[in-house]
Scaffold this motif. Sequence first.
Motif, PDB file in Angstrom:
ATOM      1  N   UNK A   1       0.844  -1.210   0.000  1.00  0.00           N
ATOM      2  CA  UNK A   1       0.000   0.000   0.000  1.00  0.00           C
ATOM      3  C   UNK A   1       0.874   1.253   0.000  1.00  0.00           C
ATOM      4  N   UNK A   2       1.923   1.220   0.844  1.00  0.00           N
ATOM      5  CA  UNK A   2       2.839   2.354   0.916  1.00  0.00           C
ATOM      6  C   UNK A   2       3.452   2.612  -0.464  1.00  0.00           C
ATOM      7  N   UNK A   3       3.900   1.523  -1.103  1.00  0.00           N
ATOM      8  CA  UNK A   3       4.538   1.662  -2.415  1.00  0.00           C
ATOM      9  C   UNK A   3       3.558   2.213  -3.444  1.00  0.00           C
ATOM     10  N   UNK A   4       2.309   1.768  -3.343  1.00  0.00           N
ATOM     11  CA  UNK A   4       1.283   2.227  -4.281  1.00  0.00           C
ATOM     12  C   UNK A   4       1.049   3.742  -4.124  1.00  0.00           C
ATOM     13  N   UNK A   5       0.925   4.183  -2.857  1.00  0.00           N
ATOM     14  CA  UNK A   5       0.694   5.617  -2.609  1.00  0.00           C
ATOM     15  C   UNK A   5       1.928   6.431  -3.014  1.00  0.00           C
ATOM     16  N   UNK A   6       3.123   5.885  -2.673  1.00  0.00           N
ATOM     17  CA  UNK A   6       4.365   6.626  -2.976  1.00  0.00           C
ATOM     18  C   UNK A   6       4.547   6.772  -4.492  1.00  0.00           C
ATOM     19  N   UNK A   7       4.139   5.743  -5.233  1.00  0.00           N
ATOM     20  CA  UNK A   7       4.276   5.812  -6.698  1.00  0.00           C
ATOM     21  C   UNK A   7       3.433   6.972  -7.252  1.00  0.00           C
ATOM     22  N   UNK A   8       2.237   7.118  -6.702  1.00  0.00           N
ATOM     23  CA  UNK A   8       1.365   8.197  -7.207  1.00  0.00           C
ATOM     24  C   UNK A   8       1.912   9.566  -6.784  1.00  0.00           C
ATOM     25  N   UNK A   9       2.344   9.688  -5.527  1.00  0.00           N
ATOM     26  CA  UNK A   9       2.890  10.986  -5.098  1.00  0.00           C
ATOM     27  C   UNK A   9       4.133  11.329  -5.917  1.00  0.00           C
ATOM     28  N   UNK A  10       4.901  10.304  -6.274  1.00  0.00           N
ATOM     29  CA  UNK A  10       6.104  10.549  -7.083  1.00  0.00           C
ATOM     30  C   UNK A  10       5.736  11.160  -8.441  1.00  0.00           C
ATOM     31  N   UNK A  11       4.480  11.009  -8.837  1.00  0.00           N
ATOM     32  CA  UNK A  11       4.061  11.602 -10.117  1.00  0.00           C
ATOM     33  C   UNK A  11       3.967  13.121 -10.039  1.00  0.00           C
ATOM     34  N   UNK A  12       4.121  13.706  -8.849  1.00  0.00           N
ATOM     35  CA  UNK A  12       4.255  15.180  -8.783  1.00  0.00           C
ATOM     36  C   UNK A  12       5.509  15.590  -9.557  1.00  0.00           C
ATOM     37  N   UNK A  13       6.450  14.657  -9.699  1.00  0.00           N
ATOM     38  CA  UNK A  13       7.680  14.924 -10.454  1.00  0.00           C
ATOM     39  C   UNK A  13       7.547  14.489 -11.915  1.00  0.00           C
ATOM     40  N   UNK A  14       6.325  14.253 -12.373  1.00  0.00           N
ATOM     41  CA  UNK A  14       6.141  13.717 -13.718  1.00  0.00           C
ATOM     42  C   UNK A  14       6.440  12.223 -13.695  1.00  0.00           C
ATOM     43  N   UNK A  15       6.522  11.630 -14.882  1.00  0.00           N
ATOM     44  CA  UNK A  15       6.825  10.202 -14.905  1.00  0.00           C
ATOM     45  C   UNK A  15       7.465   9.807 -16.227  1.00  0.00           C
ATOM     46  N   UNK A  16       7.987   8.570 -16.245  1.00  0.00           N
ATOM     47  CA  UNK A  16       8.537   7.994 -17.468  1.00  0.00           C
ATOM     48  C   UNK A  16       9.616   8.835 -18.112  1.00  0.00           C
ATOM     49  N   UNK A  17       9.488   9.034 -19.431  1.00  0.00           N
ATOM     50  CA  UNK A  17      10.570   9.720 -20.166  1.00  0.00           C
ATOM     51  C   UNK A  17      10.587  11.212 -19.905  1.00  0.00           C
ATOM     52  N   UNK A  18       9.553  11.746 -19.197  1.00  0.00           N
ATOM     53  CA  UNK A  18       9.551  13.184 -18.898  1.00  0.00           C
ATOM     54  C   UNK A  18       9.805  13.464 -17.428  1.00  0.00           C
ATOM     55  N   UNK A  19      10.164  12.442 -16.691  1.00  0.00           N
ATOM     56  CA  UNK A  19      10.287  12.622 -15.236  1.00  0.00           C
ATOM     57  C   UNK A  19      11.323  13.692 -14.898  1.00  0.00           C
ATOM     58  N   UNK A  20      11.015  14.434 -13.849  1.00  0.00           N
ATOM     59  CA  UNK A  20      11.871  15.535 -13.405  1.00  0.00           C
ATOM     60  C   UNK A  20      13.318  15.084 -13.229  1.00  0.00           C
ATOM     61  N   UNK A  21      14.236  15.837 -13.826  1.00  0.00           N
ATOM     62  CA  UNK A  21      15.650  15.484 -13.679  1.00  0.00           C
ATOM     63  C   UNK A  21      16.202  15.957 -12.334  1.00  0.00           C
ATOM     64  N   UNK A  22      15.518  16.918 -11.711  1.00  0.00           N
ATOM     65  CA  UNK A  22      16.041  17.481 -10.456  1.00  0.00           C
ATOM     66  C   UNK A  22      15.490  16.816  -9.203  1.00  0.00           C
ATOM     67  N   UNK A  23      14.821  15.685  -9.373  1.00  0.00           N
ATOM     68  CA  UNK A  23      14.156  15.038  -8.237  1.00  0.00           C
ATOM     69  C   UNK A  23      15.136  14.719  -7.102  1.00  0.00           C
ATOM     70  N   UNK A  24      16.316  14.201  -7.440  1.00  0.00           N
ATOM     71  CA  UNK A  24      17.303  13.843  -6.401  1.00  0.00           C
ATOM     72  C   UNK A  24      17.680  15.077  -5.585  1.00  0.00           C
ATOM     73  N   UNK A  25      17.942  16.174  -6.294  1.00  0.00           N
ATOM     74  CA  UNK A  25      18.359  17.402  -5.607  1.00  0.00           C
ATOM     75  C   UNK A  25      17.226  17.914  -4.716  1.00  0.00           C
ATOM     76  N   UNK A  26      16.008  17.912  -5.271  1.00  0.00           N
ATOM     77  CA  UNK A  26      14.858  18.413  -4.484  1.00  0.00           C
ATOM     78  C   UNK A  26      14.697  17.591  -3.209  1.00  0.00           C
ATOM     79  N   UNK A  27      14.809  16.276  -3.317  1.00  0.00           N
ATOM     80  CA  UNK A  27      14.624  15.422  -2.127  1.00  0.00           C
ATOM     81  C   UNK A  27      15.705  15.687  -1.087  1.00  0.00           C
TER      82      UNK A  27
END
Length: 506
Positions: free
Chosen positions: A431-457
Amino acid sequence: MSTSFSIIAILYQARWYIASALFASYLAQNFRVYRRLSHVKGPWLAQFSDAWLLGVIYRQRAHHEFYSVKKKFGNLARIGPNTLITCDIDQVTRMNAPRSPYVRSDWYLGFRLAPGIDNVFSMRDEKAHAKRRAQMNLGYTGKENINFEPQIDIHVLNFIDLIQRKYISTYPEMKVMDLAQKAQYFTIDVITDLATGAPFGDLATDSDQHDYLRTTMEAQPAFVMIGSVPSVNKFIQIPFIGKRLFPTAEDEIGMGKMIGIAQEKVAERFDPMRRLKIEKPDILQSFINHNLTQEETVSESLLLILGGSDTTASVIRATMLCILTSPQAYCTLQAEIDAATLSSPVVRDEEARKLVYLQAVILEGLRMHPPTGGLLSKVTPPEGDTINGVFVPGGVNIATNTWALMRSENVFGPDVDCFRPERWLNVSEAKYADMARVVDMTFGSGRFKCLGRTIAWIELNKIFVELLRNFDWAVVDPTNPWKSANLGIIVHREFYVRVTKRVVQE
Ligand code: HEM
C-alpha cells in the motif's frame, strides 16, 4: 474608372455577404472542432473556445478549478476545443512511458528561455529530447561522483544563521518573518550554486539579489497566458520579435542578469586555459563532458535555475503551512527529530531518509500541494487512442490534472483533502509503495520525469529537520496565512510567521 477601383467598389457593395461568409466559415470550423470531441463533457464555454481556459489561467487558481472540473465531469473532461484533462493514473503513466506514441504539446514551447532556443523541458521532438536527457541525466542525479550535500548544507546553515541573526521573536518583541520569501532565498542560493558555482547570496544579504525574484514573478503571469495560446507563443518565438520581448544578457536586473551570469560562468568552462582548473565534478561540468555545446550549456543551466527554485520553495512553504496548522503532526515530527541521533549542524540525507514520520510528512506535503500547476499536456498519436473507454482522435492535447491526481480516493482514502501524515504509517509495504508511486508523479513520470528530483529530495530531507530542531514556529495570521497564485508553478508570498528559539525539555 480604373480596374482596381471597380474591384474595391464591388467588394464594398458585397461587404455584408463577405462578412457573413467569413463568420459562417468560422462557425463551421468551430462546429467541426466542437463535434470531434463533443462526446467528452466539460465546462460549456470550453467546448467552443479557449476563452474558458484563459479565464482559469488568468484567475491564477487553475489547480482548484481543474479539481472542480474533475468532481463535476469525472476523470476525463474537456477544458478547451482541442484540450482534454485527465487525472487517471494509468493514462498519465501510459502517455509518459518510454516508447509511448504520445508527444509533448505546444504548451511546452512556452518554456523556451530565449526565442527559438530549446532546452530539455521545451523540446518536443522525442529523439532530440531523449538524447539531451541522456547527456544530462548523470549530472542531475549526481551519479558521476558529484556530491550535492556539502553545497546544500552551506545554504541550510545560512538559512538557520539568517533566522538567528534577524528573526527570533522574544516576547514582547515580535520580528515577523516572511517564510515565503526566505524559502525562495534558500532554494535560489542552492540552485545558483549548483548551476553556476556562483550562489546569489540572497540568504547572506537577506535580499533579492539582482531583483531576480521580483522581476521573474512580475513577468510570469504574462508568460503563462502566452504559453497557453500556442499561436501567440509561436509568434513570439520568431527571433526578430522575441528579441524585443525576452530578457537579454545586457539587462542589469532579473532574468536578463541571470542570463549574463550563466553565460559568463559557462564561457569560463569553455575557455581552454581555465578548463583544466575544474577539479571538482559538478553538474555544469558533467553537461560539458557529455558534449553539450556552449549555447546548450547556458540554456540548460538557466532551466536548472528556473525549474529548481520555485518548485522546491513551493513545497517547503506548503509543507511548513501544513505542519504549523496540524498540532499533532507538528509535535510528532519534532519528537521524532529530537529522539533521533542525527549529524550536526546539518542532518545527513541518509539519516533523514530513515525518519519514518518525516518521510510521511514530506510525501503528504507533496500530495496536498504538488507545486506544478500547469497543463503538462501531451498529444494523442495520429491514429487516436481510447482513454477510459472513450475514443479520442489524433492530435488532441491531453493535460494532466495533477491536483486531482494527488486526491485519488481509491489510492489515498476518503479524506484526501486533509493533511494526515498518519495515512503513511501502519500500512502494508504494498500500500505504501502504491501511494508513494502516485505521489512521485508530482515529479512527472517515465521519459519526462523531473531530472532534479534527487536534488529536491535532498533539500526537503534536510530543511524540515533543521527548521524544526532549531526553532519553534507559529503562523502570524492563521485565518489568512499567505497569498498564493498558480503561475504554472503554484507560488506564494506574504507567508508571515513568528519564530522563537527552541527550549528542548530533557
Ligand atoms: C519538489 C520539487 C520539484 C517538482 C515537484 C518538480 C516537478 C517536475 C515536473 C512535473 C516535471 C515535468 C514532467 C513532464 O513534462 O511531464 C519536471 C521536469 C523537470 N524538472 Fe522538476 N520538479 C522539482 C524540482 C526540480 C529541481 C530542483 C530541478 C533542478 C535541479 C528540476 C529540474 C527539472 C528538469 C530539468 C525537468 C525537465 C525534464 C525533461 O524534460 O526531461 N526540477 N519537474
